[in-house]
Design a protein around this motif. Structure first.
Motif, PDB file in Angstrom:
ATOM      1  N   GLN A   1       0.838  -1.195   0.000  1.00 40.39           N
ATOM      2  CA  GLN A   1       0.000   0.000   0.000  1.00 40.39           C
ATOM      3  C   GLN A   1       0.874   1.246   0.000  1.00 40.39           C
ATOM      4  O   GLN A   1       0.534   2.256  -0.597  1.00 40.39           O
ATOM      5  CB  GLN A   1      -0.885   0.031   1.241  1.00 40.39           C
ATOM      6  CG  GLN A   1      -1.963  -1.009   1.253  1.00 40.39           C
ATOM      7  CD  GLN A   1      -2.767  -0.945   2.543  1.00 40.39           C
ATOM      8  OE1 GLN A   1      -2.498  -0.171   3.445  1.00 40.39           O
ATOM      9  NE2 GLN A   1      -3.780  -1.790   2.625  1.00 40.39           N
ATOM     10  N   ARG A   2       1.974   1.143   0.705  1.00 38.16           N
ATOM     11  CA  ARG A   2       2.883   2.277   0.850  1.00 38.16           C
ATOM     12  C   ARG A   2       4.258   1.757   1.248  1.00 38.16           C
ATOM     13  O   ARG A   2       4.361   0.783   1.977  1.00 38.16           O
ATOM     14  CB  ARG A   2       2.347   3.209   1.936  1.00 38.16           C
ATOM     15  CG  ARG A   2       3.155   4.459   2.112  1.00 38.16           C
ATOM     16  CD  ARG A   2       2.446   5.420   3.019  1.00 38.16           C
ATOM     17  NE  ARG A   2       3.222   6.647   3.105  1.00 38.16           N
ATOM     18  CZ  ARG A   2       2.906   7.641   3.874  1.00 38.16           C
ATOM     19  NH1 ARG A   2       1.824   7.579   4.622  1.00 38.16           N
ATOM     20  NH2 ARG A   2       3.656   8.718   3.914  1.00 38.16           N
ATOM     21  N   VAL A   3       5.288   2.413   0.778  1.00 34.97           N
ATOM     22  CA  VAL A   3       6.663   2.099   1.163  1.00 34.97           C
ATOM     23  C   VAL A   3       7.223   3.335   1.853  1.00 34.97           C
ATOM     24  O   VAL A   3       7.164   4.437   1.301  1.00 34.97           O
ATOM     25  CB  VAL A   3       7.528   1.712  -0.057  1.00 34.97           C
ATOM     26  CG1 VAL A   3       8.952   1.424   0.366  1.00 34.97           C
ATOM     27  CG2 VAL A   3       6.928   0.495  -0.772  1.00 34.97           C
ATOM     28  N   ILE A   4       7.721   3.146   3.066  1.00 37.57           N
ATOM     29  CA  ILE A   4       8.228   4.250   3.874  1.00 37.57           C
ATOM     30  C   ILE A   4       9.721   4.032   4.094  1.00 37.57           C
ATOM     31  O   ILE A   4      10.135   2.945   4.489  1.00 37.57           O
ATOM     32  CB  ILE A   4       7.493   4.317   5.228  1.00 37.57           C
ATOM     33  CG1 ILE A   4       5.989   4.516   4.998  1.00 37.57           C
ATOM     34  CG2 ILE A   4       8.073   5.409   6.115  1.00 37.57           C
ATOM     35  CD1 ILE A   4       5.141   4.301   6.230  1.00 37.57           C
ATOM     36  N   PHE A   5      10.503   5.066   3.852  1.00 40.34           N
ATOM     37  CA  PHE A   5      11.950   4.987   4.019  1.00 40.34           C
ATOM     38  C   PHE A   5      12.395   5.865   5.183  1.00 40.34           C
ATOM     39  O   PHE A   5      12.001   7.032   5.266  1.00 40.34           O
ATOM     40  CB  PHE A   5      12.660   5.447   2.740  1.00 40.34           C
ATOM     41  CG  PHE A   5      12.376   4.566   1.562  1.00 40.34           C
ATOM     42  CD1 PHE A   5      13.095   3.399   1.369  1.00 40.34           C
ATOM     43  CD2 PHE A   5      11.376   4.897   0.663  1.00 40.34           C
ATOM     44  CE1 PHE A   5      12.821   2.579   0.289  1.00 40.34           C
ATOM     45  CE2 PHE A   5      11.106   4.083  -0.419  1.00 40.34           C
ATOM     46  CZ  PHE A   5      11.827   2.917  -0.610  1.00 40.34           C
TER      47      PHE A   5
ATOM     48  N   GLU B   1      11.868   5.471  17.000  1.00 42.39           N
ATOM     49  CA  GLU B   1      10.932   6.498  16.527  1.00 42.39           C
ATOM     50  C   GLU B   1      10.623   6.340  15.035  1.00 42.39           C
ATOM     51  O   GLU B   1       9.531   6.686  14.587  1.00 42.39           O
ATOM     52  CB  GLU B   1      11.473   7.902  16.808  1.00 42.39           C
ATOM     53  CG  GLU B   1      11.486   8.262  18.283  1.00 42.39           C
ATOM     54  CD  GLU B   1      10.096   8.236  18.914  1.00 42.39           C
ATOM     55  OE1 GLU B   1       9.131   8.714  18.287  1.00 42.39           O
ATOM     56  OE2 GLU B   1       9.985   7.731  20.047  1.00 42.39           O
ATOM     57  N   THR B   2      11.570   5.817  14.277  1.00 39.89           N
ATOM     58  CA  THR B   2      11.345   5.575  12.856  1.00 39.89           C
ATOM     59  C   THR B   2      10.198   4.595  12.669  1.00 39.89           C
ATOM     60  O   THR B   2       9.303   4.804  11.856  1.00 39.89           O
ATOM     61  CB  THR B   2      12.625   5.029  12.195  1.00 39.89           C
ATOM     62  OG1 THR B   2      13.675   5.964  12.407  1.00 39.89           O
ATOM     63  CG2 THR B   2      12.436   4.775  10.720  1.00 39.89           C
ATOM     64  N   PHE B   3      10.218   3.527  13.437  1.00 39.06           N
ATOM     65  CA  PHE B   3       9.189   2.497  13.334  1.00 39.06           C
ATOM     66  C   PHE B   3       7.853   3.001  13.874  1.00 39.06           C
ATOM     67  O   PHE B   3       6.795   2.695  13.318  1.00 39.06           O
ATOM     68  CB  PHE B   3       9.652   1.227  14.055  1.00 39.06           C
ATOM     69  CG  PHE B   3      10.851   0.615  13.395  1.00 39.06           C
ATOM     70  CD1 PHE B   3      10.708  -0.185  12.271  1.00 39.06           C
ATOM     71  CD2 PHE B   3      12.123   0.867  13.865  1.00 39.06           C
ATOM     72  CE1 PHE B   3      11.803  -0.726  11.633  1.00 39.06           C
ATOM     73  CE2 PHE B   3      13.236   0.326  13.241  1.00 39.06           C
ATOM     74  CZ  PHE B   3      13.074  -0.475  12.123  1.00 39.06           C
ATOM     75  N   LEU B   4       7.900   3.780  14.934  1.00 40.61           N
ATOM     76  CA  LEU B   4       6.663   4.359  15.464  1.00 40.61           C
ATOM     77  C   LEU B   4       6.025   5.315  14.464  1.00 40.61           C
ATOM     78  O   LEU B   4       4.808   5.318  14.284  1.00 40.61           O
ATOM     79  CB  LEU B   4       6.949   5.074  16.793  1.00 40.61           C
ATOM     80  CG  LEU B   4       7.379   4.157  17.942  1.00 40.61           C
ATOM     81  CD1 LEU B   4       7.824   4.988  19.143  1.00 40.61           C
ATOM     82  CD2 LEU B   4       6.269   3.189  18.321  1.00 40.61           C
ATOM     83  N   GLU B   5       6.846   6.108  13.791  1.00 39.70           N
ATOM     84  CA  GLU B   5       6.325   7.036  12.780  1.00 39.70           C
ATOM     85  C   GLU B   5       5.750   6.269  11.589  1.00 39.70           C
ATOM     86  O   GLU B   5       4.710   6.637  11.047  1.00 39.70           O
ATOM     87  CB  GLU B   5       7.426   8.000  12.330  1.00 39.70           C
ATOM     88  CG  GLU B   5       6.989   8.988  11.269  1.00 39.70           C
ATOM     89  CD  GLU B   5       5.906   9.975  11.694  1.00 39.70           C
ATOM     90  OE1 GLU B   5       5.406  10.707  10.820  1.00 39.70           O
ATOM     91  OE2 GLU B   5       5.536  10.033  12.894  1.00 39.70           O
TER      92      GLU B   5
ATOM     93  N   LEU C   1      12.194  10.047   6.085  1.00 38.23           N
ATOM     94  CA  LEU C   1      11.647  10.585   7.333  1.00 38.23           C
ATOM     95  C   LEU C   1      12.691  11.419   8.065  1.00 38.23           C
ATOM     96  O   LEU C   1      12.381  12.059   9.071  1.00 38.23           O
ATOM     97  CB  LEU C   1      11.180   9.444   8.246  1.00 38.23           C
ATOM     98  CG  LEU C   1      10.018   8.589   7.755  1.00 38.23           C
ATOM     99  CD1 LEU C   1       9.756   7.448   8.731  1.00 38.23           C
ATOM    100  CD2 LEU C   1       8.777   9.430   7.556  1.00 38.23           C
ATOM    101  N   GLY C   2      13.934  11.369   7.586  1.00 39.92           N
ATOM    102  CA  GLY C   2      15.014  12.094   8.243  1.00 39.92           C
ATOM    103  C   GLY C   2      15.487  11.416   9.512  1.00 39.92           C
ATOM    104  O   GLY C   2      15.986  12.057  10.428  1.00 39.92           O
ATOM    105  N   MET C   3      15.306  10.092   9.577  1.00 45.29           N
ATOM    106  CA  MET C   3      15.682   9.320  10.764  1.00 45.29           C
ATOM    107  C   MET C   3      16.576   8.150  10.359  1.00 45.29           C
ATOM    108  O   MET C   3      16.657   7.807   9.191  1.00 45.29           O
ATOM    109  CB  MET C   3      14.433   8.773  11.453  1.00 45.29           C
ATOM    110  CG  MET C   3      13.450   9.798  11.907  1.00 45.29           C
ATOM    111  SD  MET C   3      12.054   8.973  12.728  1.00 45.29           S
ATOM    112  CE  MET C   3      10.861  10.291  12.750  1.00 45.29           C
ATOM    113  N   GLU C   4      17.199   7.555  11.363  1.00 50.06           N
ATOM    114  CA  GLU C   4      17.958   6.332  11.129  1.00 50.06           C
ATOM    115  C   GLU C   4      17.046   5.144  11.378  1.00 50.06           C
ATOM    116  O   GLU C   4      16.196   5.173  12.265  1.00 50.06           O
ATOM    117  CB  GLU C   4      19.158   6.254  12.069  1.00 50.06           C
ATOM    118  CG  GLU C   4      20.241   7.256  11.756  1.00 50.06           C
ATOM    119  CD  GLU C   4      21.463   7.002  12.606  1.00 50.06           C
ATOM    120  OE1 GLU C   4      22.052   5.910  12.498  1.00 50.06           O
ATOM    121  OE2 GLU C   4      21.807   7.906  13.384  1.00 50.06           O
ATOM    122  N   LYS C   5      17.262   4.083  10.614  1.00 52.39           N
ATOM    123  CA  LYS C   5      16.400   2.907  10.730  1.00 52.39           C
ATOM    124  C   LYS C   5      16.513   2.253  12.103  1.00 52.39           C
ATOM    125  O   LYS C   5      15.566   1.623  12.558  1.00 52.39           O
ATOM    126  CB  LYS C   5      16.736   1.912   9.618  1.00 52.39           C
ATOM    127  CG  LYS C   5      15.658   0.885   9.405  1.00 52.39           C
ATOM    128  CD  LYS C   5      15.766   0.148   8.092  1.00 52.39           C
ATOM    129  CE  LYS C   5      16.934  -0.765   8.032  1.00 52.39           C
ATOM    130  NZ  LYS C   5      16.874  -1.710   6.930  1.00 52.39           N
TER     131      LYS C   5
END
Length: 107
Positions: free
Chosen positions: A20-24, A36-40, A28-32
């Motif tokens: 549905q969507r791919v999020i990088f 917080e990256t996963f929460l966002e 997001l301006g974060m490190e994997k």
């Protein structure tokens, strides 16, 4: 992954319709590895972290996903082979191949 490389691979392998969507993290301006990256990512998808399963080959990313309250499946990658024991400790499950997730069909 580098977004351009990942998008190219998804397109080449004709996998785009399955997402549905791919999020990088990079976008997001974060490190994997940052929880917080996963929460966002969960927030952007409109789901709770507990509803998410993360598949990753990096122990640091798996730690971040686990700290975010997600189910984590570690995926073997020869590049990260030296971290297999740590992956097995951090992840809920560790696989060497996605075929392991397919139902077993009796012969």
């Amino acid at each position: 992954s580098v977004p351009a490389h990942c998008r190219s691979a998804l397109h080449h392998l004709k996998l785009e319709p399955f997402f549905q969507r791919v999020i990088f993290a990079q976008e997001l301006g974060m490190e994997k590895k940052n929880p917080e990256t996963f929460l966002e990512a969960a927030r952007l998808m409109g789901v709770s972290p507990a509803e998410c399963t993360v598949f990753d080959d990096s122990v640091e990313a798996c730690r971040g996903a686990r700290a975010a309250g997600m189910r984590v499946v570690g995926v073997y990658d020869p590049y990260f082979a030296a971290t297999e024991e740590a992956m097995r400790q951090v992840c809920h499950r560790y696989i060497k191949s996605f075929k392991e997730l397919l139902p077993q069909i009796p012969e």
